[in-house]
Design an enzyme around this catalytic site. Structure first.
Site, PDB file in Angstrom:
ATOM      1  N   ARG A  67       0.915  -1.140  -0.149  1.00  0.00           N
ATOM      2  CA  ARG A  67       0.011  -0.224   0.035  1.00  0.00           C
ATOM      3  C   ARG A  67       0.938   1.198   0.004  1.00  0.00           C
ATOM      4  NH1 ARG A  67      -3.996   0.605   4.782  1.00  0.00           N
ATOM      5  NH2 ARG A  67      -5.497  -0.842   3.432  1.00  0.00           N
ATOM      6  N   ARG A 181      -3.968   3.371  17.430  1.00  0.00           N
ATOM      7  CA  ARG A 181      -4.644   2.938  16.370  1.00  0.00           C
ATOM      8  C   ARG A 181      -4.506   3.626  15.037  1.00  0.00           C
ATOM      9  NH1 ARG A 181      -7.330  -0.869  14.216  1.00  0.00           N
ATOM     10  NH2 ARG A 181      -9.071  -1.870  14.989  1.00  0.00           N
ATOM     11  N   LYS A 182      -5.054   3.198  14.008  1.00  0.00           N
ATOM     12  CA  LYS A 182      -5.076   3.977  12.676  1.00  0.00           C
ATOM     13  C   LYS A 182      -5.584   5.341  12.782  1.00  0.00           C
ATOM     14  CE  LYS A 182      -7.929   2.944   9.225  1.00  0.00           C
ATOM     15  NZ  LYS A 182      -8.709   2.233   8.390  1.00  0.00           N
ATOM     16  N   GLY A 435     -16.704  -5.599   2.147  1.00  0.00           N
ATOM     17  CA  GLY A 435     -16.758  -7.152   2.525  1.00  0.00           C
ATOM     18  C   GLY A 435     -17.021  -7.546   3.677  1.00  0.00           C
ATOM     19  N   CYS A 440     -14.306  -0.815   4.783  1.00  0.00           N
ATOM     20  CA  CYS A 440     -13.353  -0.087   3.945  1.00  0.00           C
ATOM     21  C   CYS A 440     -13.957   0.612   2.714  1.00  0.00           C
ATOM     22  CB  CYS A 440     -12.253  -0.841   3.594  1.00  0.00           C
ATOM     23  SG  CYS A 440     -11.641  -1.710   4.901  1.00  0.00           S
ATOM     24  N   GLY A 441     -15.209  -0.004   2.153  1.00  0.00           N
ATOM     25  CA  GLY A 441     -15.718   0.597   1.028  1.00  0.00           C
ATOM     26  C   GLY A 441     -16.992   1.423   1.499  1.00  0.00           C
TER      27      GLY A 441
HETATM   28 FE1  SRM Z   1      -9.401  -0.626   5.409  1.00  0.00          FE
HETATM   29  C1  SRM Z   1      -8.455  -3.217   7.471  1.00  0.00           C
HETATM   30  C2  SRM Z   1      -8.485  -2.414   2.642  1.00  0.00           C
HETATM   31  C3  SRM Z   1      -9.975   2.103   3.505  1.00  0.00           C
HETATM   32  C4  SRM Z   1     -11.520   0.839   7.749  1.00  0.00           C
HETATM   33  N1  SRM Z   1      -8.623  -2.297   5.372  1.00  0.00           N
HETATM   34  C5  SRM Z   1      -8.044  -3.237   6.260  1.00  0.00           C
HETATM   35  C6  SRM Z   1      -6.902  -4.096   5.695  1.00  0.00           C
HETATM   36  C7  SRM Z   1      -5.870  -3.728   5.813  1.00  0.00           C
HETATM   37  C8  SRM Z   1      -7.426  -5.498   6.329  1.00  0.00           C
HETATM   38  C9  SRM Z   1      -6.333  -6.529   6.052  1.00  0.00           C
HETATM   39  O1  SRM Z   1      -5.203  -6.672   6.744  1.00  0.00           O
HETATM   40  O2  SRM Z   1      -6.687  -7.419   5.123  1.00  0.00           O
HETATM   41  C10 SRM Z   1      -7.538  -4.338   4.197  1.00  0.00           C
HETATM   42  C11 SRM Z   1      -6.669  -4.837   3.185  1.00  0.00           C
HETATM   43  C12 SRM Z   1      -7.416  -5.586   2.003  1.00  0.00           C
HETATM   44  C13 SRM Z   1      -6.609  -5.692   0.997  1.00  0.00           C
HETATM   45  O3  SRM Z   1      -5.735  -6.749   0.603  1.00  0.00           O
HETATM   46  O4  SRM Z   1      -6.645  -5.004  -0.118  1.00  0.00           O
HETATM   47  C14 SRM Z   1      -8.326  -2.990   3.869  1.00  0.00           C
HETATM   48  N2  SRM Z   1      -9.221  -0.148   3.372  1.00  0.00           N
HETATM   49  C15 SRM Z   1      -8.651  -0.963   2.519  1.00  0.00           C
HETATM   50  C16 SRM Z   1      -8.896  -0.498   1.123  1.00  0.00           C
HETATM   51  C17 SRM Z   1      -7.943  -1.018   0.130  1.00  0.00           C
HETATM   52  C18 SRM Z   1     -10.313  -0.610   0.560  1.00  0.00           C
HETATM   53  C19 SRM Z   1     -10.570  -0.389  -0.842  1.00  0.00           C
HETATM   54  O5  SRM Z   1     -10.629  -1.190  -1.754  1.00  0.00           O
HETATM   55  O6  SRM Z   1     -10.315   0.902  -1.390  1.00  0.00           O
HETATM   56  C20 SRM Z   1      -8.742   1.122   1.645  1.00  0.00           C
HETATM   57  C21 SRM Z   1      -7.306   1.318   1.738  1.00  0.00           C
HETATM   58  C22 SRM Z   1      -7.252   3.004   1.811  1.00  0.00           C
HETATM   59  C23 SRM Z   1      -5.693   3.498   1.891  1.00  0.00           C
HETATM   60  O7  SRM Z   1      -5.442   3.732   0.839  1.00  0.00           O
HETATM   61  O8  SRM Z   1      -5.132   3.526   2.929  1.00  0.00           O
HETATM   62  C24 SRM Z   1      -9.279   0.947   3.013  1.00  0.00           C
HETATM   63  N3  SRM Z   1     -10.611   1.001   5.628  1.00  0.00           N
HETATM   64  C25 SRM Z   1     -10.716   2.063   4.729  1.00  0.00           C
HETATM   65  C26 SRM Z   1     -11.833   3.045   5.037  1.00  0.00           C
HETATM   66  C27 SRM Z   1     -12.151   4.129   4.113  1.00  0.00           C
HETATM   67  C28 SRM Z   1     -11.531   5.393   4.274  1.00  0.00           C
HETATM   68  O9  SRM Z   1     -10.491   5.766   5.116  1.00  0.00           O
HETATM   69  O10 SRM Z   1     -12.511   6.355   4.019  1.00  0.00           O
HETATM   70  C29 SRM Z   1     -11.906   2.832   6.500  1.00  0.00           C
HETATM   71  C30 SRM Z   1     -13.015   3.214   7.112  1.00  0.00           C
HETATM   72  C31 SRM Z   1     -12.861   4.619   7.752  1.00  0.00           C
HETATM   73  C32 SRM Z   1     -11.923   4.347   9.076  1.00  0.00           C
HETATM   74  O11 SRM Z   1     -11.065   3.801   9.090  1.00  0.00           O
HETATM   75  O12 SRM Z   1     -12.562   5.065  10.134  1.00  0.00           O
HETATM   76  C33 SRM Z   1     -11.508   1.301   6.783  1.00  0.00           C
HETATM   77  N4  SRM Z   1      -9.905  -1.082   7.413  1.00  0.00           N
HETATM   78  C34 SRM Z   1     -10.684  -0.489   8.124  1.00  0.00           C
HETATM   79  C35 SRM Z   1     -10.875  -1.076   9.534  1.00  0.00           C
HETATM   80  C36 SRM Z   1     -11.840  -0.766  10.533  1.00  0.00           C
HETATM   81  C37 SRM Z   1     -10.981   0.444  11.387  1.00  0.00           C
HETATM   82  C38 SRM Z   1     -11.270   0.215  12.745  1.00  0.00           C
HETATM   83  O13 SRM Z   1     -11.304   1.182  13.499  1.00  0.00           O
HETATM   84  O14 SRM Z   1     -11.836  -0.852  13.223  1.00  0.00           O
HETATM   85  C39 SRM Z   1      -9.814  -2.242   9.311  1.00  0.00           C
HETATM   86  C40 SRM Z   1      -9.365  -3.365  10.571  1.00  0.00           C
HETATM   87  C41 SRM Z   1      -8.631  -2.768  11.371  1.00  0.00           C
HETATM   88  O15 SRM Z   1      -8.090  -1.551  11.354  1.00  0.00           O
HETATM   89  O16 SRM Z   1      -8.500  -3.360  12.135  1.00  0.00           O
HETATM   90  C42 SRM Z   1      -9.587  -2.062   8.043  1.00  0.00           C
HETATM   91 FE1  SF4 Z   2     -13.447  -5.879   5.262  1.00  0.00          FE
HETATM   92 FE2  SF4 Z   2     -12.208  -3.934   4.473  1.00  0.00          FE
HETATM   93 FE3  SF4 Z   2     -11.272  -6.221   3.817  1.00  0.00          FE
HETATM   94 FE4  SF4 Z   2     -13.417  -5.173   2.676  1.00  0.00          FE
HETATM   95  S1  SF4 Z   2     -10.989  -4.677   2.597  1.00  0.00           S
HETATM   96  S2  SF4 Z   2     -13.419  -7.132   3.327  1.00  0.00           S
HETATM   97  S3  SF4 Z   2     -14.382  -4.085   4.425  1.00  0.00           S
HETATM   98  S4  SF4 Z   2     -11.490  -5.540   5.936  1.00  0.00           S
END
Ligand code: SRM
Ligand code: SF4
Length: 514
Positions: A67, A181-182, A435, A440-441
Site C-alpha cells: 500500500r 490505532r489507525k 466485504g 473500507c468500502g
Molecule cells: Fe480498510 C483494515 C483495505 C479504506 C476501515 N482495510 C483493512 C485491511 C488492511 C485488512 C487486511 O489486513 O486485510 C484491508 C486490506 C485488504 C487488501 O488486501 O486490500 C483494508 N481499506 C482497505 C482499502 C484498500 C479498501 C479499498 O478497496 O479501497 C482502503 C485503503 C485505503 C488506503 O489507501 O489507505 C481502505 N478502511 C478504509 C476506510 C475508508 C476510508 O478511510 O475512507 C475505512 C473506514 C474509515 C475508517 O477507518 O474510519 C477502513 N480497514 C478499516 C478497518 C476498521 C478500522 C477500525 O477502527 O476498526 C480495518 C480493520 C482494522 O484496522 O483493524 C481495516
Molecule cells: Fe472488510 Fe476492508 Fe477487507 Fe473489505 S477490504 S473485506 S471492508 S477489511
C-alpha cells in the site's frame, strides 16, 4: 513517547509494538528478501511489515500487497510506470487497486523483490511507509486542487507538508509510528467535500473568519465493526499555515493519551468521549502552545459532491481535465502503462486519484481532445459510463482480504451490469460494496451500501449483505444506516431492482423483441 515506555494493560498489538517498533523492520528488508517469506519471524511478517506498507495476505501466502502513500491522490506518469513495472513481473498475480483513500495498492509482490522495489520507489519519489497498522493513513485532498475555478484553497502543498511531517519525508518517523490505532486525515479546499471529510479522524474544511480564509476543524469521524461516527466540530478555526502544527498537536495528544487497552475502543472518538470535547480541545491547545480560535460560523461546503468523471473545463483557459472511470478501481500492468502514456501525450504527465477509485488526467489542451477520444483505452476506462457503474465503489473483498465475508469487486460489477440491462436510471445512485463490517468500502456514505455478512438460505449458510441507505455526501453529509439485514447475495439483484424503482426513480426498460 517510545514503544518501550508504554505501560497500559496491553493487548496483543500493544505488546508487539512495545517489543519492537514496527519501523525497525526497515533495516531488515535485505535479510527478509534473502531468507524468503516462510523464514521471516511471524510477527514481523504478518504485522510489522505493514509499517513499511507491506501486507502479508493469508489468502495468497507468499504474494504480498504493498500500500503506497499518494498525498492528495497525486502521482506522475514516471511513478505510474514504476508501479506498472512492479506488478508486471508477477504476470497474472500482479494487479493494482485504486483505494477509497485516493491511493494505490499493488498485488502479487514477492518478498525477495522488496529491496529493488523500494529502490525504484525512492528513485521516483514514492513511499509506502507507515501506510498500515497504527499509523496515519494516506492523507486525502481535493482531486481538482489547482484545477478547479471554484476552489477556495489549493490543498496540494499542505497535504504534502502534513505527510512530510508525519513520515519524516517518507523515510519513516518513530515519533508517529506507535499510535493507539489507525488515524485518517483529510484536507479540503473545495466546495463539494470531495474527500468525505466527515469520515476522518481529523478533517480541515474551508471556512472564512472575518473574511480570512482558513479551515474549520472536524474530529473523531471513523468507521469500525463496532461503531461508526461522523466527525464532530472541534469548534476551532485555523489559518492554512497553522494546519501542520495543529495536525502534530492532535496526533501527539492521541498518541500519548489515546485508549490502548481495547483495540475496539482505541480510535480518536473514544478518547473524545472519555474526556469531553472541551478537555480534548484544551489538551490540543496545550500541545500547540496557544489557544485555538473558535470555529467560523459556517463552512463553505455548499455544493453537491461531484464525481469528476468525464470532460471538464479547468480554471486554466484552454485546458480540460478528463475523469476516467476505472471499474471498482482495478488496474493491470498494461492499463497502467497506457494511462501513464496517455497522461504524457495529452496532458502534463500528471495523474489524480479520487476516493471513488477513479483517475483524473489534468492539463489536456482543448485542441488535443479530438485525438484523445480516439484512444482505445477509453473503451475500457470510459468517460461516460452507464449510470450505476459510474458511481460504483467496492472494497477488496474475499479475493485478497482475509476479513472478507463475501466476494465484492466482481460481484458488484456483475450485479450492476445486470441491473443496467433491465432498468432505465433517471438519476445517479451511488452503490458501495464492502466485504465486512470494517467498512473500507464506506457503505455508510452511499445511497445504497452493501456490507458483507453471513446469511442463510434454505437452512444453509450463504454469502449475504446487510443493506444500508440514506448516506448523503457533499454539503450536509450524513451517514446512512442499515435498513435490511442478511439478504443472500444470490437473491440480491431483484431486491436492488425494487429499491432502485421505489426510492430512486428507476424505470423498468421496455424490452422490444426484433
Ligand atoms: Fe480498510 C483494515 C483495505 C479504506 C476501515 N482495510 C483493512 C485491511 C488492511 C485488512 C487486511 O489486513 O486485510 C484491508 C486490506 C485488504 C487488501 O488486501 O486490500 C483494508 N481499506 C482497505 C482499502 C484498500 C479498501 C479499498 O478497496 O479501497 C482502503 C485503503 C485505503 C488506503 O489507501 O489507505 C481502505 N478502511 C478504509 C476506510 C475508508 C476510508 O478511510 O475512507 C475505512 C473506514 C474509515 C475508517 O477507518 O474510519 C477502513 N480497514 C478499516 C478497518 C476498521 C478500522 C477500525 O477502527 O476498526 C480495518 C480493520 C482494522 O484496522 O483493524 C481495516
Ligand atoms: Fe472488510 Fe476492508 Fe477487507 Fe473489505 S477490504 S473485506 S471492508 S477489511
Amino acid at each position: 513517547m517510545t514503544a518501550s515506555t508504554i505501560t497500559t494493560s496491553q493487548n496483543k498489538f500493544e505488546k508487539l509494538k512495545a517489543e519492537k517498533d514496527g519501523l525497525a523492520v526497515k533495516a531488515e528488508i535485505e535479510k527478509f528478501a534473502a531468507s524468503g517469506w516462510e523464514a521471516i519471524d511471524e510477527t514481523d511478517r504478518d504485522h510489522r511489515l505493514k509499517w513499511l506498507g507491506v501486507f502479508f495476505r493469508p489468502v495468497t501466502p507468499g504474494k504480498f500487497m504493498i500500500r503506497l502513500r499518494m498525498p492528495n491522490g497525486i502521482l506522475n506518469s514516471s511513478q505510474m510506470r514504476v508501479l506498472a513495472e512492479v506488478v508486471q513481473r508477477y504476470g497474472n498475480d500482479g494487479s493494482a487497486d485504486i483505494t477509497t483513500r485516493q491511493n494505490i495498492q499493488l498485488r502479487g509482490i514477492r518478498i525477495e523483490d522488496l529491496p529493488e522495489i523500494f529502490n525504484r520507489f525512492e528513485q521516483v519519489g514514492l513511499t509506502s511507509v507507515q501506510s498500515g497498522m497504527d499509523n496515519v493513513r494516506n492523507i486525502t485532498g481535493d482531486p481538482l486542487a489547482g484545477l478547479d475555478a471554484s476552489e477556495l484553497f489549493d490543498t496540494r502543498e499542505l497535504v504534502e507538508q502534513i505527510q512530510a511531517m508525519i513520515t519524516n519525508n517518507g523515510q519513516g518517523n518513530a515519533e508517529f509510528s506507535n499510535l493507539p490505532r489507525k488515524f485518517n486525515i483529510a484536507v479540503t479546499g473545495g466546495r463539494d467535500n470531495s474527500v468525505h471529510a466527515e469520515i476522518n479522524d481529523l478533517a480541515f474544511v474551508p471556512a472564512f473568519k472575518n473574511a480570512t480564509f482558513g479551515f474549520n476543524i472536524l474530529v473523531g469521524g471513523f468507521f469500525s465493526a463496532k461503531r461508526c461516527n461522523a466527525a464532530i466540530p472541534l469548534d476551532a478555526w485555523v489559518a492554512p499555515e497553522e494546519v501542520v502544527a495543529v495536525c502534530r498537536a492532535i496526533l501527539e495528544v492521541f498518541r500519548d493519551n489515546g485508549l490502548r487497552a481495547n483495540r475496539q475502543k482505541a480510535r480518536l472518538m473514544w478518547l473524545i468521549d472519555e474526556w469531553g470535547l472541551d478537555k480534548f480541545r484544551t489538551k490540543v491547545e496545550l500541545r500547540l502552545g496557544k489557544s485555538l480560535l473558535k470555529a467560523a460560523e459556517h463552512d463553505e461546503i455548499n455544493w453537491e459532491k461531484r464525481d469528476h468523471v468525464g470532460i471538464h473545463r479547468q480554471k486554466q483557459a484552454g485546458f480540460c481535465y478528463v475523469g476516467l472511470h476505472i471499474p471498482v478501481g482495478r488496474l493491470h500492468a498494461e492499463d497502467m502503462f497506457e494511462i501513464a502514456r496517455i497522461a504524457e501525450v495529452y496532458g502534463s504527465g500528471e495523474l489524480r486519484l479520487t476516493v471513488e477509485q477513479n483517475i483524473v488526467i489534468p492539463n489536456i489542451p482543448d485542441s488535443y481532445l479530438a485525438s484523445f477520444f480516439t484512444e482505445p483505452l477509453l473503451a475500457k476506462f470510459k468517460i461516460n459510463p452507464e449510470s450505476l457503474t459510474r458511481s460504483l465503489v467496492s472494497c477488496t473483498g474475499a479475493q485478497f482480504c482475509n476479513f472478507a465475508l463475501i466476494e465484492t469487486k466482481n460481484r458488484a460489477l456483475t450485479i450492476v451490469k445486470a441491473l443496467e440491462s433491465e432498468l432505465e436510471m433517471t438519476r445517479p445512485v451511488r452503490i458501495h460494496w464492502t466485504g465486512c463490517p470494517n467498512s473500507c468500502g464506506q457503505p455508510q456514505v452511499a445511497d445504497i451500501g452493501l456490507m458483507g455478512t453471513k446469511a442463510r438460505k434454505n437452512g444453509k449458510p450463504v454469502e449475504g449483505v446487510d443493506i444500508f441507505m440514506g448516506g448523503t455526501v457533499g454539503k450536509d453529509a450524513r451517514l446512512g444506516t442499515c435498513v435490511t439485514k442478511a439478504v443472500p447475495c444470490e437473491d440480491l439483484q431483484p431486491v436492488l431492482r425494487e429499491l432502485l424503482i421505489t426510492h430512486f426513480g428507476a424505470k423498468a426498460k421496455v424490452l422490444v423483441s426484433t
